[in-house]
Design a protein around this motif. Structure first.
Motif, PDB file in Angstrom:
ATOM      1  N   TYR A 238       0.839  -1.160  -0.247  1.00 47.14           N
ATOM      2  CA  TYR A 238       0.165  -0.028  -0.190  1.00 47.14           C
ATOM      3  C   TYR A 238       0.897   1.179   0.313  1.00 47.14           C
ATOM      4  O   TYR A 238       1.666   1.815   0.790  1.00 47.14           O
ATOM      5  CB  TYR A 238      -0.886  -0.147   1.575  1.00 47.14           C
ATOM      6  N   GLY A 239       1.267   2.086  -1.290  1.00 48.13           N
ATOM      7  CA  GLY A 239       2.141   2.803  -0.702  1.00 48.13           C
ATOM      8  C   GLY A 239       3.472   2.339  -0.746  1.00 48.13           C
ATOM      9  O   GLY A 239       3.889   1.440  -1.405  1.00 48.13           O
ATOM     10  N   LYS A 240       4.145   2.734   0.518  1.00 53.31           N
ATOM     11  CA  LYS A 240       5.241   2.776   0.446  1.00 53.31           C
ATOM     12  C   LYS A 240       5.448   1.328   1.463  1.00 53.31           C
ATOM     13  O   LYS A 240       6.540   0.473   1.674  1.00 53.31           O
ATOM     14  CB  LYS A 240       5.954   4.008   1.560  1.00 53.31           C
ATOM     15  N   VAL A 241       4.350   1.085   1.662  1.00 53.47           N
ATOM     16  CA  VAL A 241       4.366   0.204   3.128  1.00 53.47           C
ATOM     17  C   VAL A 241       4.226  -1.634   2.966  1.00 53.47           C
ATOM     18  O   VAL A 241       2.738  -1.644   1.573  1.00 53.47           O
ATOM     19  CB  VAL A 241       2.951   0.467   4.351  1.00 53.47           C
ATOM     20  N   LYS A 242       4.580  -1.829   2.502  1.00 48.65           N
ATOM     21  CA  LYS A 242       5.053  -3.782   2.289  1.00 48.65           C
ATOM     22  C   LYS A 242       3.945  -4.007   3.191  1.00 48.65           C
ATOM     23  O   LYS A 242       4.490  -4.814   4.364  1.00 48.65           O
ATOM     24  CB  LYS A 242       7.066  -4.391   2.420  1.00 48.65           C
ATOM     25  N   ALA A 243       2.723  -4.756   2.345  1.00 47.33           N
ATOM     26  CA  ALA A 243       1.956  -5.910   3.554  1.00 47.33           C
ATOM     27  C   ALA A 243       2.203  -7.305   3.106  1.00 47.33           C
ATOM     28  O   ALA A 243       2.430  -7.674   4.363  1.00 47.33           O
ATOM     29  CB  ALA A 243       0.716  -5.170   3.801  1.00 47.33           C
TER      30      ALA A 243
END
Ligand SMILES: Nc1ncnc2c1ncn2[C@@H]1O[C@H](COP(=O)(O)OP(=O)(O)OP(=O)(O)O)[C@@H](O)[C@H]1O
Length: 300
Positions: A12-17
């Protein structure tokens, strides 16, 4: 295989879930995803239930591809999302009827599968779902997820916020469903529930730390572990954290789980150190690692 996850990633954007996750769940297995909030569990469930598309990788559930065959998945998979997903203003029976109808079935047709669970809430069938206790809501949500006789059941934190007795009952129900050849993938932040699964994956920050049976996971704990107790818990933790030879210090109920960095650790030296810190009633005893210890060690 009932579930095959191959190199799945999602950001999610820069967050690697989810960061390049792969594992398989065997038919009839009760498989647990164990990890703290934000580990990526819900994201994985949403991909497996076709509600979200991964950035990369491939997954199949009950033999169907989550992207190309999403319609078949919806017919063969039961999903209980983390947040209460039922209609609060509909009664217990209306909710169940609603789910049966959208799957083109009836409560009567599949009553066998849900009997055990639904019987416990049937006396309240005219009560609005919003007015049920946590444990009853959970039983209704599970009944709704099962009403179309799915082959695979995906349960996202089904016991979060539920009292201990209902949690125990819920796991007993899962064991019985497993005997009816339903494959179950369940996530939980509660480490004690991990021991009830056939196999578990420990997940953190979108990655898998380890996959194995709960017994094998604790057996692989790399160091001797000790229960340490003393007259003052706060000072004990502070002193252990300040001890130059400590490897890990982890409060565990009335004790602290302690591991030492020296290969030839002698508990007597630790006892002397703690006495020098003005602690008394010192108790040091070897213990067995738990899944929580393993998780903390791997997550370091
Ligand atoms: N829609 C979104 N937009 C932005 N970031 C998101 C979104 N959904 C999840 N995240 C982030 O992705 C990461 C994984 O979240 P996810 O909900 O999958 O974890 P989880 O293990 O299920 O935890 P939780 O129990 O809190 O839902 C977290 O850092 C979260 O903040």
């Amino acid at each position: 295989m009932s579930i095959v996850i191959t190199n799945i990633s999602k950001s999610y954007g820069k967050v690697k879930a989810l960061d390049d996750i792969s594992f398989e769940v065997k038919p009839g297995e009760l498989f647990g995803l164990i990890g703290p909030d934000g580990a990526g569990k819900t994201t994985l469930f949403r991909i497996l239930t076709t509600l979200l598309i991964a950035d990369g990788g491939k997954a199949t559930v009950a033999g169907y591809d989550v992207v190309k065959e999403y319609k078949s998945i919806r017919n063969h998979v039961g999903y209980m999302p983390g947040r209460f997903s039922l209609y609060q203003d509909l009664t217990v029976e209306e909710n169940l009827n609603f789910f049966a109808t959208i799957f083109g079935t009836t409560i009567e047709e599949n009553y066998d599968l849900i009997r055990d669970i639904y019987m416990q809430i049937e006396p309240f069938k005219d009560r609005r779902a919003g007015k049920l206790s946590g444990g009853m809501k959970q039983k209704l949500a599970l009944s709704c997820a099962l009403i179309h006789k799915p082959k695979v059941l995906l349960l996202d934190e089904p016991t979060t916020g539920v009292d201990p007795v209902s949690r125990k009952e819920f796991w007993d129900m899962l064991k019985r469903l497993q005997e009816k050849d339903i494959t179950i993938l369940v996530s939980t932040p509660y480490m004690d529930e991990a021991a009830l699964c056939d196999r578990i994956a420990l997940v953190q920050d979108g990655g898998i730390l380890q996959i194995d049976t709960p017994n094998a996971i604790v057996k692989h704990y790399p160091k001797p572990i000790f229960n340490v107790g003393a007259n003052n818990m706060y000072r004990l933790i502070e002193s252990l954290n300040g001890y130059e030879y400590r490897h890990s210090v982890f409060p565990f109920g009335e004790f602290v789980h302690y591991t030492d960095s020296r290969p030839d650790f002698d508990p007597v030296s630790l006892k002397r150190y703690l006495e020098s810190q003005d602690l008394s009633e010192i108790h040091i005893e070897k213990t067995r690692a738990t899944i929580e210890d393993t998780f903390m060690e791997l997550a370091k």
